[in-house]
Design a protein around this motif. Structure first.
Motif, mmCIF file in Angstrom:
data_model
loop_
_atom_site.group_PDB
_atom_site.id
_atom_site.type_symbol
_atom_site.label_atom_id
_atom_site.label_comp_id
_atom_site.label_asym_id
_atom_site.label_seq_id
_atom_site.Cartn_x
_atom_site.Cartn_y
_atom_site.Cartn_z
ATOM 1 N N VAL A 66 -1.211 -7.967 -2.052
ATOM 2 C CA VAL A 66 -1.952 -6.703 -1.931
ATOM 3 C C VAL A 66 -1.685 -5.823 -3.151
ATOM 4 O O VAL A 66 -2.578 -5.124 -3.638
ATOM 5 C CB VAL A 66 -1.572 -5.973 -0.624
ATOM 6 C CG1 VAL A 66 -2.146 -4.568 -0.576
ATOM 7 C CG2 VAL A 66 -2.022 -6.791 0.585
ATOM 8 N N PRO A 71 -9.293 -4.100 -5.690
ATOM 9 C CA PRO A 71 -9.483 -3.388 -4.422
ATOM 10 C C PRO A 71 -10.160 -4.197 -3.315
ATOM 11 O O PRO A 71 -9.709 -4.164 -2.164
ATOM 12 C CB PRO A 71 -10.321 -2.174 -4.817
ATOM 13 C CG PRO A 71 -9.923 -1.913 -6.231
ATOM 14 C CD PRO A 71 -9.726 -3.280 -6.832
ATOM 15 N N ALA A 74 -7.636 -6.783 -2.058
ATOM 16 C CA ALA A 74 -6.539 -6.127 -1.346
ATOM 17 C C ALA A 74 -7.003 -5.675 0.045
ATOM 18 O O ALA A 74 -6.281 -5.858 1.030
ATOM 19 C CB ALA A 74 -6.015 -4.938 -2.159
ATOM 20 N N ALA A 75 -8.205 -5.120 0.121
ATOM 21 C CA ALA A 75 -8.748 -4.701 1.416
ATOM 22 C C ALA A 75 -8.936 -5.907 2.332
ATOM 23 O O ALA A 75 -8.616 -5.844 3.527
ATOM 24 C CB ALA A 75 -10.068 -3.963 1.222
ATOM 25 N N ALA A 126 -3.870 3.306 0.969
ATOM 26 C CA ALA A 126 -4.969 2.979 0.059
ATOM 27 C C ALA A 126 -6.219 3.786 0.394
ATOM 28 O O ALA A 126 -6.946 4.220 -0.507
ATOM 29 C CB ALA A 126 -5.271 1.482 0.120
ATOM 30 N N PHE A 131 -6.749 2.116 -4.130
ATOM 31 C CA PHE A 131 -5.924 0.929 -4.382
ATOM 32 C C PHE A 131 -5.234 0.993 -5.738
ATOM 33 O O PHE A 131 -4.256 0.282 -5.959
ATOM 34 C CB PHE A 131 -6.775 -0.338 -4.260
ATOM 35 C CG PHE A 131 -7.011 -0.738 -2.836
ATOM 36 C CD1 PHE A 131 -6.040 -1.411 -2.114
ATOM 37 C CD2 PHE A 131 -8.206 -0.434 -2.206
ATOM 38 C CE1 PHE A 131 -6.239 -1.769 -0.794
ATOM 39 C CE2 PHE A 131 -8.417 -0.796 -0.887
ATOM 40 C CZ PHE A 131 -7.439 -1.468 -0.173
#
Length: 176
Positions: A66, A71, A74-75, A126, A131
């Motif tokens: 992450v 972004p 990571a999401a 976040a 992020f």
């Protein structure tokens, strides 16, 4: 196993990932995990075995990317963790503790609790800071991760020590 404030959840995630970097592994026994949980505000009873240790290591390695991902990725990673481990928050006063929120399934293992709690903390962080506020140290000899809630102060290093060491190394490399 109570839900912690968002700051504590994020600190828990960062500290968990940083238990394995270029430095020696910090969680080598179930007792190390127990000490880690106690240091992060959890209370007894904390009972762990070798299977729990392996499960905590696995959760840590699912959280680590992450801090390195773009972004969207990571999401996606956080959403996977939340879907797998988190439940609708609920109030509990188990074991004589004061009322508090749980976000992991009832009876969850410590590893499952860590996955749900840290994913929720990082997702909340976040959502509030973007992020870009999640990062990994830019020092070539460091693998630590960090969060940076200061919007106007970009950060590339986990600590001033790593920043200073890198500046000195770059300066020395430029000298004839």
């Amino acid at each position: 196993m109570e839900i912690q404030t968002p700051d504590r959840q994020v600190r828990l995630a960062v500290d968990l990932v940083n238990t394995r970097t270029l430095e020696p592994e910090q969680l080598t026994t179930p007792g190390d995990v127990r000490a880690f949980l106690l240091e992060h505000g959890e209370s007894e009873p904390i009972t762990l075995d070798e299977n729990d240790l392996a499960a905590v290591h696995a959760v840590r390695e699912r959280i680590r990317p992450v801090f390195h991902a773009d972004p969207a990725e990571a999401a996606r990673l956080l959403n996977e963790l939340l879907a797998e481990y988190a439940v609708r928050p609920y109030l509990s006063d188990h074991d004589g503790s004061p009322w508090h929120l749980h976000v992991a399934k009832p009876g969850a293992s410590w590893a499952d609790w860590l996955a749900a709690t840290t994913a929720l903390g990082l997702a909340s962080f976040a959502a509030g800071h973007g992020f870009k506020a999640l990062g990994s140290c830019a020092a070539v000899d460091c693998e630590r991760v960090y969060v940076n809630p200061a919007e106007r102060r970009p950060r590339k290093f986990c600590t001033p020590t790593c920043a200073s060491r890198t500046r000195v190394a770059n300066y020395r490399a430029r000298r004839p």
